[in-house]
Scaffold this motif. Structure first.
Motif, PDB file in Angstrom:
ATOM      1  N   ALA A 143      91.319  52.335   9.951  1.00  0.00           N
ATOM      2  CA  ALA A 143      92.244  52.089   8.846  1.00  0.00           C
ATOM      3  C   ALA A 143      91.556  52.435   7.536  1.00  0.00           C
ATOM      4  O   ALA A 143      90.434  52.001   7.280  1.00  0.00           O
ATOM      5  CB  ALA A 143      92.671  50.623   8.840  1.00  0.00           C
ATOM      6  N   ALA A 177      91.810  41.663  10.603  1.00  0.00           N
ATOM      7  CA  ALA A 177      92.506  42.590   9.719  1.00  0.00           C
ATOM      8  C   ALA A 177      92.647  42.049   8.305  1.00  0.00           C
ATOM      9  O   ALA A 177      92.615  42.818   7.335  1.00  0.00           O
ATOM     10  CB  ALA A 177      93.875  42.908  10.308  1.00  0.00           C
ATOM     11  N   ASP A 178      92.823  40.740   8.145  1.00  0.00           N
ATOM     12  CA  ASP A 178      92.973  40.159   6.815  1.00  0.00           C
ATOM     13  C   ASP A 178      91.747  40.413   5.950  1.00  0.00           C
ATOM     14  O   ASP A 178      91.848  40.861   4.800  1.00  0.00           O
ATOM     15  CB  ASP A 178      93.212  38.641   6.924  1.00  0.00           C
ATOM     16  CG  ASP A 178      94.518  38.307   7.615  1.00  0.00           C
ATOM     17  OD1 ASP A 178      95.453  39.144   7.549  1.00  0.00           O
ATOM     18  OD2 ASP A 178      94.616  37.235   8.222  1.00  0.00           O
ATOM     19  N   GLU A 188      91.361  44.265   5.221  1.00  0.00           N
ATOM     20  CA  GLU A 188      92.285  44.776   4.210  1.00  0.00           C
ATOM     21  C   GLU A 188      91.836  44.364   2.807  1.00  0.00           C
ATOM     22  O   GLU A 188      91.890  45.166   1.871  1.00  0.00           O
ATOM     23  CB  GLU A 188      93.691  44.258   4.487  1.00  0.00           C
ATOM     24  CG  GLU A 188      94.770  44.915   3.641  1.00  0.00           C
ATOM     25  CD  GLU A 188      96.160  44.567   4.116  1.00  0.00           C
ATOM     26  OE1 GLU A 188      97.061  45.410   3.944  1.00  0.00           O
ATOM     27  OE2 GLU A 188      96.348  43.472   4.658  1.00  0.00           O
ATOM     28  N   GLY A 198      90.580  46.901  -0.173  1.00  0.00           N
ATOM     29  CA  GLY A 198      91.237  46.826  -1.472  1.00  0.00           C
ATOM     30  C   GLY A 198      90.261  46.617  -2.614  1.00  0.00           C
ATOM     31  O   GLY A 198      90.457  47.122  -3.730  1.00  0.00           O
ATOM     32  N   TYR A 254      88.068  50.591   8.146  1.00  0.00           N
ATOM     33  CA  TYR A 254      87.916  49.532   9.138  1.00  0.00           C
ATOM     34  C   TYR A 254      88.164  50.108  10.517  1.00  0.00           C
ATOM     35  O   TYR A 254      89.265  50.581  10.818  1.00  0.00           O
ATOM     36  CB  TYR A 254      88.914  48.411   8.856  1.00  0.00           C
ATOM     37  CG  TYR A 254      88.854  47.230   9.779  1.00  0.00           C
ATOM     38  CD1 TYR A 254      87.657  46.610  10.107  1.00  0.00           C
ATOM     39  CD2 TYR A 254      90.028  46.681  10.314  1.00  0.00           C
ATOM     40  CE1 TYR A 254      87.606  45.504  10.934  1.00  0.00           C
ATOM     41  CE2 TYR A 254      89.996  45.563  11.140  1.00  0.00           C
ATOM     42  CZ  TYR A 254      88.781  44.983  11.446  1.00  0.00           C
ATOM     43  OH  TYR A 254      88.742  43.870  12.263  1.00  0.00           O
ATOM     44  N   LEU A 269      97.709  45.637  10.787  1.00  0.00           N
ATOM     45  CA  LEU A 269      97.631  46.458   9.579  1.00  0.00           C
ATOM     46  C   LEU A 269      98.831  47.386   9.457  1.00  0.00           C
ATOM     47  O   LEU A 269      99.363  47.583   8.358  1.00  0.00           O
ATOM     48  CB  LEU A 269      96.325  47.260   9.592  1.00  0.00           C
ATOM     49  CG  LEU A 269      95.041  46.429   9.446  1.00  0.00           C
ATOM     50  CD1 LEU A 269      93.819  47.299   9.699  1.00  0.00           C
ATOM     51  CD2 LEU A 269      94.970  45.783   8.068  1.00  0.00           C
ATOM     52  N   ARG A 314     101.988  45.761   8.051  1.00  0.00           N
ATOM     53  CA  ARG A 314     101.989  45.470   6.611  1.00  0.00           C
ATOM     54  C   ARG A 314     102.219  46.723   5.777  1.00  0.00           C
ATOM     55  O   ARG A 314     102.732  46.636   4.659  1.00  0.00           O
ATOM     56  CB  ARG A 314     100.655  44.828   6.219  1.00  0.00           C
ATOM     57  CG  ARG A 314     100.419  43.494   6.907  1.00  0.00           C
ATOM     58  CD  ARG A 314      98.988  43.040   6.743  1.00  0.00           C
ATOM     59  NE  ARG A 314      98.729  41.833   7.527  1.00  0.00           N
ATOM     60  CZ  ARG A 314      97.521  41.334   7.743  1.00  0.00           C
ATOM     61  NH1 ARG A 314      96.458  41.924   7.220  1.00  0.00           N
ATOM     62  NH2 ARG A 314      97.367  40.255   8.476  1.00  0.00           N
ATOM     63  N   LEU A 354      97.872  50.163   4.540  1.00  0.00           N
ATOM     64  CA  LEU A 354      96.806  51.093   4.878  1.00  0.00           C
ATOM     65  C   LEU A 354      97.295  52.111   5.909  1.00  0.00           C
ATOM     66  O   LEU A 354      98.229  51.845   6.660  1.00  0.00           O
ATOM     67  CB  LEU A 354      95.602  50.344   5.455  1.00  0.00           C
ATOM     68  CG  LEU A 354      94.879  49.368   4.526  1.00  0.00           C
ATOM     69  CD1 LEU A 354      93.830  48.581   5.311  1.00  0.00           C
ATOM     70  CD2 LEU A 354      94.230  50.092   3.352  1.00  0.00           C
TER      71      LEU A 354
END
Length: 236
Positions: free
Chosen positions: A122, A167-168, A171, A175, A182, A192, A195, A198
């Motif tokens: 990602a 993932a949290d 991300e 950012g 990732y 991901l 959302r 990415l």
């Protein structure tokens, strides 16, 4: 990468690896028939990982068919991933299913592979697909992807690898500019993608870890039977 790619199963070529030599080992098939039960070491379920769910379903079908053919009771012993091989070696299980067999461990000569663990990357732009494109950068790494993949990344020039559990966190770190991307498994990739913040692509150019049945050293009759049953199930 299209979103649907996350749900694809990475199928390995079905192969029967018969290697190694030395003193004759007790025949597991005969022992199972004599004691009237087949003890199977299984890894726990992987939530949100559809490729693993596919492998788990296949494993169950093969194991139940084997138990039925032998006329024995099937007992499942659940344990952490990677511990199945040791359980077989110590006699606590007759076979291990879903075990990730690393070539460098020396156990592949006594296993049958039937699928591989997907790996994704990602990034913000989606411009990365191969390890070499990560040179001189820092990336987050999902530990669930496996050590075999991580070892291959160490050869990339100037690449720094940092374990990121979910993932949290990944991300947020992307950012904030702390990591360039990732590398993750299917479960985190799905999060991901859902959302949309990415770009998630298949990570190519690496050898992936395999799902396998492990039967212990020199258990060629057991491997042959597992191979036959796997072949039947994969043809269905």
């Amino acid at each position: 990468m299209k979103k649907s790619h996350v749900f694809a199963v990475c199928l390995a070529v079905l192969c029967l690896c018969l290697g190694g030599c030395g003193g004759k080992k007790p025949d597991t098939l005969e022992l199972v028939e004599k004691k009237g039960k087949l003890v199977v070491a299984l890894s726990g379920e992987s939530e949100g990982d559809m490729s693993r769910a596919w492998a788990e379903s296949l494993e169950r079908e093969v194991i139940e068919s084997l138990g039925s053919r032998l006329g024995v009771e099937v007992l499942y012993e659940y344990m952490e991933e990677g511990q199945g091989v040791q359980a077989v070696a110590e006699g606590r299980a007759d076979i291990a299913a879903g075990a990730v067999i690393l070539e460098e461990s020396g156990n592949t000569g006594y296993s049958i592979t039937y699928g591989c663990r997907p790996v994704y990357i990602a990034t913000v732009s989606g411009g990365v697909s191969f390890p070499g494109e990560l040179a001189n950068s820092k990336v987050g790494f999902d530990p669930g992807v496996g050590q075999r993949v991580k070892n291959q990344l160490y050869s990339v020039t100037g690449l720094t690898i940092e374990d990121v559990d979910n993932a949290d966190l990944a991300e947020a770190s992307i950012g904030e500019g702390k990591i360039a991307g990732y590398i993750c498994g299917e479960a985190e990739a799905r999060k991901l993608l859902s959302r949309g913040g990415l770009a998630v692509r298949d990570f190519s150019g690496i050898q992936r870890e395999s799902y396998a049945f492990y039967a212990g050293e020199e258990q060629y009759r057991m491997l042959s039977e597992l191979n036959r049953l796997l072949t039947e199930k994969l043809k269905d």
